[in-house]
Scaffold this motif. Structure first.
Motif, PDB file in Angstrom:
ATOM      1  N   LYS A  18      50.867  45.141  39.823  1.00 39.46           N
ATOM      2  CA  LYS A  18      51.670  43.988  39.366  1.00 39.46           C
ATOM      3  C   LYS A  18      51.033  42.808  40.043  1.00 39.46           C
ATOM      4  O   LYS A  18      50.704  41.876  39.503  1.00 39.46           O
ATOM      5  CB  LYS A  18      53.080  44.027  39.847  1.00 39.46           C
ATOM      6  CG  LYS A  18      53.824  42.729  39.498  1.00 39.46           C
ATOM      7  CD  LYS A  18      55.433  42.947  39.969  1.00 39.46           C
ATOM      8  CE  LYS A  18      56.095  41.770  39.793  1.00 39.46           C
ATOM      9  NZ  LYS A  18      57.563  41.652  40.260  1.00 39.46           N
ATOM     10  N   HIS A  19      50.730  42.752  41.417  1.00 42.18           N
ATOM     11  CA  HIS A  19      50.301  41.495  42.091  1.00 42.18           C
ATOM     12  C   HIS A  19      48.803  41.147  42.037  1.00 42.18           C
ATOM     13  O   HIS A  19      48.243  39.981  42.030  1.00 42.18           O
ATOM     14  CB  HIS A  19      50.646  41.725  43.633  1.00 42.18           C
ATOM     15  CG  HIS A  19      51.964  41.388  44.000  1.00 42.18           C
ATOM     16  ND1 HIS A  19      52.844  42.415  43.683  1.00 42.18           N
ATOM     17  CD2 HIS A  19      52.607  40.305  44.030  1.00 42.18           C
ATOM     18  CE1 HIS A  19      54.277  41.839  43.736  1.00 42.18           C
ATOM     19  NE2 HIS A  19      54.012  40.730  44.091  1.00 42.18           N
ATOM     20  N   PHE A  20      47.988  42.355  41.572  1.00 46.82           N
ATOM     21  CA  PHE A  20      46.631  42.027  41.435  1.00 46.82           C
ATOM     22  C   PHE A  20      46.112  42.134  39.908  1.00 46.82           C
ATOM     23  O   PHE A  20      45.049  42.325  39.632  1.00 46.82           O
ATOM     24  CB  PHE A  20      45.761  42.850  42.420  1.00 46.82           C
ATOM     25  CG  PHE A  20      46.077  42.620  43.842  1.00 46.82           C
ATOM     26  CD1 PHE A  20      45.521  41.488  44.459  1.00 46.82           C
ATOM     27  CD2 PHE A  20      46.867  43.570  44.513  1.00 46.82           C
ATOM     28  CE1 PHE A  20      45.667  41.446  45.427  1.00 46.82           C
ATOM     29  CE2 PHE A  20      47.339  43.215  45.664  1.00 46.82           C
ATOM     30  CZ  PHE A  20      46.806  42.012  46.305  1.00 46.82           C
ATOM     31  N   HIS A  21      47.032  42.400  39.177  1.00 46.37           N
ATOM     32  CA  HIS A  21      46.862  42.343  37.608  1.00 46.37           C
ATOM     33  C   HIS A  21      45.951  43.191  37.024  1.00 46.37           C
ATOM     34  O   HIS A  21      45.197  43.163  36.329  1.00 46.37           O
ATOM     35  CB  HIS A  21      46.356  40.723  37.179  1.00 46.37           C
ATOM     36  CG  HIS A  21      47.190  39.661  37.678  1.00 46.37           C
ATOM     37  ND1 HIS A  21      48.371  39.536  37.200  1.00 46.37           N
ATOM     38  CD2 HIS A  21      47.070  38.928  38.595  1.00 46.37           C
ATOM     39  CE1 HIS A  21      49.066  38.572  37.900  1.00 46.37           C
ATOM     40  NE2 HIS A  21      47.897  37.950  38.824  1.00 46.37           N
ATOM     41  N   TYR A  28      39.566  53.261  34.896  1.00 40.82           N
ATOM     42  CA  TYR A  28      38.894  53.465  36.219  1.00 40.82           C
ATOM     43  C   TYR A  28      39.780  53.707  37.451  1.00 40.82           C
ATOM     44  O   TYR A  28      39.689  54.054  38.443  1.00 40.82           O
ATOM     45  CB  TYR A  28      37.895  52.654  36.256  1.00 40.82           C
ATOM     46  CG  TYR A  28      36.907  52.547  37.533  1.00 40.82           C
ATOM     47  CD1 TYR A  28      35.986  53.640  37.486  1.00 40.82           C
ATOM     48  CD2 TYR A  28      36.839  51.857  38.363  1.00 40.82           C
ATOM     49  CE1 TYR A  28      35.184  53.882  38.671  1.00 40.82           C
ATOM     50  CE2 TYR A  28      36.050  51.966  39.693  1.00 40.82           C
ATOM     51  CZ  TYR A  28      35.240  53.131  39.522  1.00 40.82           C
ATOM     52  OH  TYR A  28      34.352  53.258  40.675  1.00 40.82           O
ATOM     53  N   PHE A  29      40.874  52.659  37.362  1.00 42.02           N
ATOM     54  CA  PHE A  29      41.602  52.518  38.410  1.00 42.02           C
ATOM     55  C   PHE A  29      42.592  53.799  38.890  1.00 42.02           C
ATOM     56  O   PHE A  29      43.159  54.254  37.863  1.00 42.02           O
ATOM     57  CB  PHE A  29      42.761  51.564  38.115  1.00 42.02           C
ATOM     58  CG  PHE A  29      43.712  51.025  39.285  1.00 42.02           C
ATOM     59  CD1 PHE A  29      43.182  50.349  40.534  1.00 42.02           C
ATOM     60  CD2 PHE A  29      44.917  51.610  39.395  1.00 42.02           C
ATOM     61  CE1 PHE A  29      44.112  49.849  41.572  1.00 42.02           C
ATOM     62  CE2 PHE A  29      45.851  51.314  40.488  1.00 42.02           C
ATOM     63  CZ  PHE A  29      45.356  50.442  41.426  1.00 42.02           C
ATOM     64  N   ASP A  42      40.942  41.891  47.295  1.00 42.34           N
ATOM     65  CA  ASP A  42      40.181  40.913  48.146  1.00 42.34           C
ATOM     66  C   ASP A  42      40.609  40.810  49.635  1.00 42.34           C
ATOM     67  O   ASP A  42      41.442  41.530  49.820  1.00 42.34           O
ATOM     68  CB  ASP A  42      39.641  39.697  47.544  1.00 42.34           C
ATOM     69  CG  ASP A  42      40.860  38.780  47.308  1.00 42.34           C
ATOM     70  OD1 ASP A  42      41.842  38.877  48.081  1.00 42.34           O
ATOM     71  OD2 ASP A  42      40.633  37.838  46.871  1.00 42.34           O
ATOM     72  N   SER A  43      39.663  40.006  50.496  1.00 43.34           N
ATOM     73  CA  SER A  43      40.417  40.164  51.850  1.00 43.34           C
ATOM     74  C   SER A  43      41.676  39.488  52.043  1.00 43.34           C
ATOM     75  O   SER A  43      42.646  39.907  52.753  1.00 43.34           O
ATOM     76  CB  SER A  43      39.417  39.420  52.651  1.00 43.34           C
ATOM     77  OG  SER A  43      38.960  38.168  52.174  1.00 43.34           O
ATOM     78  N   THR A  44      42.021  38.463  50.966  1.00 40.61           N
ATOM     79  CA  THR A  44      43.417  37.880  51.163  1.00 40.61           C
ATOM     80  C   THR A  44      44.464  38.776  50.662  1.00 40.61           C
ATOM     81  O   THR A  44      45.289  39.041  51.190  1.00 40.61           O
ATOM     82  CB  THR A  44      43.183  36.690  50.096  1.00 40.61           C
ATOM     83  OG1 THR A  44      42.222  35.667  50.804  1.00 40.61           O
ATOM     84  CG2 THR A  44      44.590  35.848  50.358  1.00 40.61           C
ATOM     85  N   GLY A  45      44.034  39.525  49.486  1.00 41.62           N
ATOM     86  CA  GLY A  45      45.060  40.536  49.003  1.00 41.62           C
ATOM     87  C   GLY A  45      45.157  41.523  50.271  1.00 41.62           C
ATOM     88  O   GLY A  45      46.308  42.132  50.065  1.00 41.62           O
ATOM     89  N   ALA A  46      44.350  41.805  50.894  1.00 43.41           N
ATOM     90  CA  ALA A  46      44.427  43.025  52.027  1.00 43.41           C
ATOM     91  C   ALA A  46      45.800  42.598  52.993  1.00 43.41           C
ATOM     92  O   ALA A  46      46.616  43.411  53.202  1.00 43.41           O
ATOM     93  CB  ALA A  46      43.176  43.313  52.588  1.00 43.41           C
ATOM     94  N   VAL A  47      45.422  41.372  53.032  1.00 47.09           N
ATOM     95  CA  VAL A  47      46.757  40.760  53.966  1.00 47.09           C
ATOM     96  C   VAL A  47      48.065  40.880  53.366  1.00 47.09           C
ATOM     97  O   VAL A  47      49.053  41.093  53.998  1.00 47.09           O
ATOM     98  CB  VAL A  47      46.285  39.271  54.222  1.00 47.09           C
ATOM     99  CG1 VAL A  47      47.639  38.728  55.247  1.00 47.09           C
ATOM    100  CG2 VAL A  47      45.022  39.196  55.416  1.00 47.09           C
ATOM    101  N   GLU A  48      47.748  40.457  52.078  1.00 47.05           N
ATOM    102  CA  GLU A  48      49.345  40.685  51.257  1.00 47.05           C
ATOM    103  C   GLU A  48      49.470  42.071  51.092  1.00 47.05           C
ATOM    104  O   GLU A  48      50.765  42.360  51.315  1.00 47.05           O
ATOM    105  CB  GLU A  48      48.946  40.155  49.896  1.00 47.05           C
ATOM    106  CG  GLU A  48      48.631  38.570  49.700  1.00 47.05           C
ATOM    107  CD  GLU A  48      48.189  38.157  48.498  1.00 47.05           C
ATOM    108  OE1 GLU A  48      48.212  38.887  47.437  1.00 47.05           O
ATOM    109  OE2 GLU A  48      48.057  37.047  48.379  1.00 47.05           O
TER     110      GLU A  48
END
Length: 87
Positions: A18-21, A28-29, A42-48
């Motif tokens: 949902k959050h990373f579309h 593949y996912f 990404d790195s910001t997403g890792a924090v999320e």
């Protein structure tokens, strides 16, 4: 509520999709791929993701967990969260 690695994996997969579309048709996912190397988070997403896990499961993820080599896939992350919840 008792959590299993399967339920944690499902929660995390749902959050990431949902959050990373991530499209439902993205074949593949999967729960074992490296989320950062494959570019899904990404790195910001890792924090999320960490913030989501800490809030969702009311826990604090210590640095040794965050830097564990298995903390890169949905399955690996779910296993670490499960370990922390079940001490």
């Amino acid at each position: 509520m008792s959590h299993t690695t399967a339920s944690i994996s499902l929660d995390l997969e749902t959050y990431i999709r949902k959050h990373f579309h991530v499209a439902a048709e993205d074949t593949y996912f999967n729960r074992d791929l490296h989320l950062w190397k494959e570019g899904y988070v990404d790195s910001t997403g890792a924090v999320e993701v960490v913030a989501f896990l800490e809030e969702r499961y009311d826990l604090r993820l210590p640095d040794e967990v965050l830097f564990d080599p298995t903390f890169t896939s949905i399955s690996g992350i779910a296993a670490k969260v499960f370990e922390l919840l079940n001490g």
